[in-house]
Design an enzyme around this catalytic site. Sequence first.
Site, PDB file in Angstrom:
ATOM      1  CD  GLU A  62      10.441   3.177   5.582  1.00  0.00           C
ATOM      2  OE1 GLU A  62       9.516   2.380   5.477  1.00  0.00           O
ATOM      3  OE2 GLU A  62      10.529   4.210   4.872  1.00  0.00           O
ATOM      4  CG  ASP A  74       8.836   7.974   4.565  1.00  0.00           C
ATOM      5  OD1 ASP A  74       8.448   7.026   5.256  1.00  0.00           O
ATOM      6  OD2 ASP A  74       8.366   8.249   3.429  1.00  0.00           O
TER       7      ASP A  74
HETATM    8  C1  ABC Z   1      -1.762   3.928   0.996  1.00  0.00           C
HETATM    9  C2  ABC Z   1      -2.976   3.572   1.814  1.00  0.00           C
HETATM   10  C3  ABC Z   1      -2.989   2.084   2.078  1.00  0.00           C
HETATM   11  C4  ABC Z   1      -2.967   1.354   0.761  1.00  0.00           C
HETATM   12  C5  ABC Z   1      -1.763   1.793  -0.050  1.00  0.00           C
HETATM   13  C6  ABC Z   1      -1.776   1.173  -1.425  1.00  0.00           C
HETATM   14  O1  ABC Z   1      -1.749   3.200  -0.193  1.00  0.00           O
HETATM   15  O2  ABC Z   1      -2.980   4.298   3.022  1.00  0.00           O
HETATM   16  O3  ABC Z   1      -4.104   1.755   2.844  1.00  0.00           O
HETATM   17  O4  ABC Z   1      -2.907  -0.020   1.015  1.00  0.00           O
HETATM   18  C7  ABC Z   1       2.297   6.255   3.354  1.00  0.00           C
HETATM   19  C8  ABC Z   1       1.107   5.876   4.211  1.00  0.00           C
HETATM   20  C9  ABC Z   1       0.441   4.642   3.684  1.00  0.00           C
HETATM   21  C10 ABC Z   1       0.082   4.831   2.207  1.00  0.00           C
HETATM   22  C11 ABC Z   1       1.393   5.137   1.477  1.00  0.00           C
HETATM   23  C12 ABC Z   1       1.224   5.274  -0.035  1.00  0.00           C
HETATM   24  O5  ABC Z   1       1.925   6.344   1.995  1.00  0.00           O
HETATM   25  O6  ABC Z   1       1.558   5.633   5.523  1.00  0.00           O
HETATM   26  O7  ABC Z   1      -0.733   4.375   4.428  1.00  0.00           O
HETATM   27  O8  ABC Z   1      -0.555   3.671   1.715  1.00  0.00           O
HETATM   28  O9  ABC Z   1       0.395   6.331  -0.347  1.00  0.00           O
HETATM   29  C13 ABC Z   1       7.289   4.574   4.193  1.00  0.00           C
HETATM   30  C14 ABC Z   1       6.424   4.894   5.414  1.00  0.00           C
HETATM   31  C15 ABC Z   1       4.974   4.673   5.059  1.00  0.00           C
HETATM   32  C16 ABC Z   1       4.564   5.702   4.024  1.00  0.00           C
HETATM   33  C17 ABC Z   1       5.559   5.875   2.972  1.00  0.00           C
HETATM   34  C18 ABC Z   1       5.248   6.789   1.883  1.00  0.00           C
HETATM   35  C19 ABC Z   1       6.817   5.338   3.051  1.00  0.00           C
HETATM   36  O10 ABC Z   1       6.868   4.214   6.521  1.00  0.00           O
HETATM   37  O11 ABC Z   1       4.106   4.770   6.158  1.00  0.00           O
HETATM   38  O12 ABC Z   1       3.294   5.270   3.480  1.00  0.00           O
HETATM   39  O13 ABC Z   1       5.647   8.087   2.376  1.00  0.00           O
HETATM   40  C20 ABC Z   1       8.146   0.848   0.354  1.00  0.00           C
HETATM   41  C21 ABC Z   1       9.141   1.902   0.758  1.00  0.00           C
HETATM   42  C22 ABC Z   1       9.023   2.284   2.214  1.00  0.00           C
HETATM   43  C23 ABC Z   1       7.576   2.681   2.531  1.00  0.00           C
HETATM   44  C24 ABC Z   1       6.707   1.484   2.191  1.00  0.00           C
HETATM   45  C25 ABC Z   1       5.248   1.755   2.480  1.00  0.00           C
HETATM   46  O14 ABC Z   1       6.844   1.193   0.786  1.00  0.00           O
HETATM   47  O15 ABC Z   1      10.453   1.433   0.478  1.00  0.00           O
HETATM   48  O16 ABC Z   1       9.858   3.388   2.441  1.00  0.00           O
HETATM   49  N1  ABC Z   1       7.384   3.137   3.919  1.00  0.00           N
HETATM   50  C26 ABC Z   1       9.273  -4.179  -0.744  1.00  0.00           C
HETATM   51  C27 ABC Z   1      10.238  -3.084  -1.067  1.00  0.00           C
HETATM   52  C28 ABC Z   1      10.112  -1.961  -0.064  1.00  0.00           C
HETATM   53  C29 ABC Z   1       8.682  -1.456  -0.076  1.00  0.00           C
HETATM   54  C30 ABC Z   1       7.746  -2.595   0.261  1.00  0.00           C
HETATM   55  C31 ABC Z   1       6.311  -2.085   0.189  1.00  0.00           C
HETATM   56  O17 ABC Z   1       7.955  -3.662  -0.670  1.00  0.00           O
HETATM   57  O18 ABC Z   1      11.554  -3.575  -1.080  1.00  0.00           O
HETATM   58  O19 ABC Z   1      10.966  -0.910  -0.413  1.00  0.00           O
HETATM   59  O20 ABC Z   1       8.535  -0.418   0.895  1.00  0.00           O
HETATM   60  O21 ABC Z   1       5.465  -3.063   0.625  1.00  0.00           O
HETATM   61  C32 ABC Z   1      10.883  -8.391   1.963  1.00  0.00           C
HETATM   62  C33 ABC Z   1      11.854  -7.706   1.050  1.00  0.00           C
HETATM   63  C34 ABC Z   1      11.481  -6.250   0.987  1.00  0.00           C
HETATM   64  C35 ABC Z   1      10.036  -6.106   0.521  1.00  0.00           C
HETATM   65  C36 ABC Z   1       9.165  -6.850   1.509  1.00  0.00           C
HETATM   66  C37 ABC Z   1       7.677  -6.687   1.152  1.00  0.00           C
HETATM   67  O22 ABC Z   1       9.532  -8.196   1.528  1.00  0.00           O
HETATM   68  O23 ABC Z   1      13.175  -7.823   1.554  1.00  0.00           O
HETATM   69  O24 ABC Z   1      12.343  -5.564   0.107  1.00  0.00           O
HETATM   70  O25 ABC Z   1       9.676  -4.734   0.519  1.00  0.00           O
HETATM   71  O26 ABC Z   1      11.151  -9.750   1.963  1.00  0.00           O
END
Ligand code: ABC
Length: 527
Positions: free
Chosen positions: A243, A219
């Site tokens: 990831e 992750d």
């Molecule tokens: C919780 C709730 C949700 C609520 C949220 C606010 O909080 O459950 O209902 O909406 C885990 C859980 C989630 C939880 C989170 C936070 O923890 O599964 O349900 O959400 O508490 C990984 C996993 C993911 C996990 C975590 C945390 C990490 O796969 O399941 O979430 O352990 C970032 C991280 C990425 C992460 C993701 C969720 O967040 O980098 O590792 N996933 C930009 C950033 C990204 C970022 C993304 C977030 O925004 O660059 O780094 O990801 O939305 C493109 C750009 C990208 C851009 C996207 C949006 O657009 O090129 O860079 O991403 O064009």
Amino acid sequence: MLRLFTASLLATSALAATAAEWQNRTIYQLVTDRFATSDDSGPSCNTDSRQYCGGTWKGVISKLDYIQDLGFDAIWISPVVANIEANTSYGQAYHGYWTQDINSLNSKFGTADDLKSLSAALHKRSMYLMVDVVVNHMASSTDPPDYSDFSPFSTQSDFHTECFITDYSNQTNVEQCWLGDKTVPLADLNTEDDGVVSKMNSWIKGLVSDYDIDGIRIDTVKHVRKDFWPDFASSAGTFTIGEVLDEEPSYVADYTKVIDSVLDYPTWFSLTAAFKNNTGNLTALAATVWQSQSSYKNGELMTGSFLENHDQPRFQSLTQDEALIKNAMTWPFVQDGIPILYYGQEQGYTGGADPANREALWLSGYVEDKTLVTHVKILNGARRLAIAANSSFLTTSARLYAVSESTLAVSKPPLLALLTNVGNGSSATTTWNVPDAGYASNEVLVDVLTCSKVTADSNGGVLVQASSGAPQVLLPTSALSASGSICSNLAAQGQSSSALRSVVANSIPVALAVALVLLASQFNSDF
Ligand code: ABC
Ligand code: CA
């Protein structure tokens, strides 16, 4: 004695699989809490309320027939370690990413014996287990966290000073500030600290060996300094896929040098955009592929290729057009990376953004008599036939042809996929012209999705016109198997040389065992 020897040989081969051993596999990704219950009961599960719904590792064991029937030979399960128990405004830690103690398991999913039984049950079927692991952070239900709640990182100095990520263009901010927010802060571990690093490395080594894990999905890889990863990966001693959630191949490329493999997010962005409606652009998808093929360490060959996962709205929440869905679903199976299917896609699930995309699979009863289930089975089967027919299938990068806004042909001999985003309603004629497809002169090919024939021209090229908007996946009749489940009545008579090669390639482990037996009996008779 000999029995023991061959048995232990086989047993070791199930442990700590390498990247090469994962490459010919296809992976079924599941959220443990949402996949299957221990007693096959089907409790209600409201995704909105973000509570545990009752899925367990025992439940997964009981549904391995279903996964194997779909054609997968590996599963990726959500994180297994103990999580915070609080019910926060973002609900409970049913997804497993809110670590509290890396040295205990999440008891909601079962016991240590249950997890060991899961890996044993998989290995018995020659399937692999991939476990999701989080290194970047621990989670808290209070802000600031009470650090003494965490284990084994229980002092504030094990963590970076609290600051939430505000600037994704600043890599230091991305690595050293925190994910999450004041509701559920994801306390960011000080992965520059030698003590933290060595505890993490010995933890992953123990986890992999205690539970006979064959690979790990890591992750939040972009949130930890790059030079942390090589030692962590070698401590794991098994296949690593990370990831790196970013749209830019140039950003993701650096990470292909520090771990075995990355989830192919840049292509996912282009893939989704290309097929979600009939105004998408397949030229842009091709451009992302070419950029990734040229900038990643092993091209796209060492990526995980996916259309859905637990963080993104399901594809079928974006479109209900069956032709578009089938085209997009075909993609991960016909190109370079390791195909990954997110549970529920085969059942037609339509959940939108997290948490809606984490539906309980038991609510649809694991039925196999469904269009998309059949689609997945054929795609898995076709990929397997292609791998068997061409020993360099897995090491040769896909070539793209007939690239236009609405058409794309993906060539990985002997497989040729013809894709389009014109959709179901279209009456326009779509043309794919692939002059150098590499088939034999006038070779007979079969679209395995419909079992209809296409004949290559005298130069081995392919020109196909269609108007249904459906994808086509072509294989030569020589690559089909008369005893298989894919258009078997069209399999070429007799064994072609390519079919013969595949038989030999498939029997290497068996051949090895036979050779050992022969060798041993030789010794015996010499005595
Ligand atoms: C919780 C709730 C949700 C609520 C949220 C606010 O909080 O459950 O209902 O909406 C885990 C859980 C989630 C939880 C989170 C936070 O923890 O599964 O349900 O959400 O508490 C990984 C996993 C993911 C996990 C975590 C945390 C990490 O796969 O399941 O979430 O352990 C970032 C991280 C990425 C992460 C993701 C969720 O967040 O980098 O590792 N996933 C930009 C950033 C990204 C970022 C993304 C977030 O925004 O660059 O780094 O990801 O939305 C493109 C750009 C990208 C851009 C996207 C949006 O657009 O090129 O860079 O991403 O064009
Ligand atoms: Ca970090």
